[in-house]
Design a protein around this motif. Structure first.
Motif, PDB file in Angstrom:
ATOM      1  N   CYS A   1      34.103  41.550 -20.679  1.00 19.84           N
ATOM      2  CA  CYS A   1      33.837  41.451 -19.235  1.00 19.84           C
ATOM      3  C   CYS A   1      35.106  41.153 -18.450  1.00 19.84           C
ATOM      4  CB  CYS A   1      32.793  40.382 -18.963  1.00 19.84           C
ATOM      5  SG  CYS A   1      31.129  40.857 -19.444  1.00 19.84           S
TER       6      CYS A   1
ATOM      7  N   TYR B   1      36.511  44.014 -15.572  1.00 23.03           N
ATOM      8  CA  TYR B   1      35.714  43.646 -14.404  1.00 23.03           C
ATOM      9  C   TYR B   1      36.130  44.381 -13.139  1.00 23.03           C
ATOM     10  CZ  TYR B   1      39.471  40.745 -12.585  1.00 23.03           C
ATOM     11  OH  TYR B   1      40.663  40.308 -12.080  1.00 23.03           O
ATOM     12  N   ASP B   2      37.269  45.056 -13.146  1.00 19.78           N
ATOM     13  CA  ASP B   2      37.769  45.699 -11.927  1.00 19.78           C
ATOM     14  C   ASP B   2      36.877  46.845 -11.448  1.00 19.78           C
ATOM     15  OD1 ASP B   2      38.462  47.087 -14.174  1.00 19.78           O
ATOM     16  OD2 ASP B   2      40.398  47.766 -13.408  1.00 19.78           O
ATOM     17  N   ASP B   3      36.297  47.607 -12.363  1.00 19.73           N
ATOM     18  CA  ASP B   3      35.383  48.686 -11.988  1.00 19.73           C
ATOM     19  C   ASP B   3      33.962  48.213 -12.279  1.00 19.73           C
ATOM     20  OD1 ASP B   3      34.209  51.096 -11.324  1.00 19.73           O
ATOM     21  OD2 ASP B   3      34.557  51.966 -13.302  1.00 19.73           O
ATOM     22  N   PHE B   4      33.399  47.423 -11.355  1.00 22.81           N
ATOM     23  CA  PHE B   4      32.084  46.821 -11.578  1.00 22.81           C
ATOM     24  C   PHE B   4      31.006  47.825 -11.189  1.00 22.81           C
ATOM     25  CE2 PHE B   4      28.511  43.989 -10.911  1.00 22.81           C
ATOM     26  CZ  PHE B   4      28.620  43.179 -12.028  1.00 22.81           C
ATOM     27  N   SER B   5      30.644  48.649 -12.162  1.00 23.82           N
ATOM     28  CA  SER B   5      29.566  49.616 -11.948  1.00 23.82           C
ATOM     29  C   SER B   5      28.896  49.896 -13.284  1.00 23.82           C
ATOM     30  CB  SER B   5      30.115  50.922 -11.361  1.00 23.82           C
ATOM     31  OG  SER B   5      30.887  51.601 -12.330  1.00 23.82           O
ATOM     32  N   ASP B   6      27.769  50.583 -13.217  1.00 28.37           N
ATOM     33  CA  ASP B   6      27.056  50.885 -14.458  1.00 28.37           C
ATOM     34  C   ASP B   6      27.715  52.030 -15.229  1.00 28.37           C
ATOM     35  OD1 ASP B   6      26.363  52.801 -12.634  1.00 28.37           O
ATOM     36  OD2 ASP B   6      24.245  52.862 -13.180  1.00 28.37           O
ATOM     37  N   ASN B   7      28.731  52.651 -14.675  1.00 27.91           N
ATOM     38  CA  ASN B   7      29.476  53.685 -15.396  1.00 27.91           C
ATOM     39  C   ASN B   7      30.567  53.090 -16.293  1.00 27.91           C
ATOM     40  OD1 ASN B   7      28.030  55.773 -14.217  1.00 27.91           O
ATOM     41  ND2 ASN B   7      29.374  55.797 -12.424  1.00 27.91           N
ATOM     42  N   ASN B   8      30.863  51.817 -16.126  1.00 30.55           N
ATOM     43  CA  ASN B   8      31.870  51.128 -16.927  1.00 30.55           C
ATOM     44  C   ASN B   8      31.205  50.670 -18.234  1.00 30.55           C
ATOM     45  OD1 ASN B   8      33.895  49.568 -17.970  1.00 30.55           O
ATOM     46  ND2 ASN B   8      34.304  48.461 -16.061  1.00 30.55           N
ATOM     47  N   ARG B   9      31.368  51.466 -19.280  1.00 31.88           N
ATOM     48  CA  ARG B   9      30.667  51.207 -20.541  1.00 31.88           C
ATOM     49  C   ARG B   9      31.116  49.915 -21.210  1.00 31.88           C
ATOM     50  NH1 ARG B   9      27.985  55.910 -22.726  1.00 31.88           N
ATOM     51  NH2 ARG B   9      28.424  57.688 -21.389  1.00 31.88           N
TER      52      ARG B   9
ATOM     53  N   MET C   1      29.469  46.987 -19.459  1.00 33.06           N
ATOM     54  CA  MET C   1      28.046  46.930 -19.820  1.00 33.06           C
ATOM     55  C   MET C   1      27.875  46.423 -21.251  1.00 33.06           C
ATOM     56  SD  MET C   1      26.339  47.714 -17.179  1.00 33.06           S
ATOM     57  CE  MET C   1      27.541  47.153 -16.026  1.00 33.06           C
TER      58      MET C   1
END
Length: 81
Positions: free
Chosen positions: A36, A40-48, A51
């Motif tokens: 994490c 954490y810089d690309d906080f989206s559900d595309n960041n595997r 997740m």
């Protein structure tokens, strides 16, 4: 009242199982925090990897809870015998 050798063996097995589950929970927590924090810089559900890190964090709680429950059940079983 003294414990028999079989009771002592099952108690050691229960304690070693709980210790193993506790270590697995802490390792999962550490892996989750690292994943994490690194991503954490690309906080989206595309960041595997983010997740996966959240999954490790949630999984560590479940592992610890299950290990504690198994330990409590094992202790009560040995106390009742």
């Amino acid at each position: 009242m003294t414990k028999s050798a079989a009771d002592q063996k099952t108690e050691r097995e229960g304690n070693s199982l709980f210790l193993t589950m506790k270590i697995a929970a802490w390792l999962s927590l550490i892996i989750g925090v690292v994943l994490c924090l690194v991503n954490y810089d690309d906080f989206s559900d595309n960041n595997r990897s983010l997740m996966a890190g959240i999954g490790f964090l949630v999984g560590s709680v479940f592992i610890y809870t299950i290990g504690t429950a198994i330990n409590l059940v094992h202790k009560r079983k040995t106390e009742s015998e």
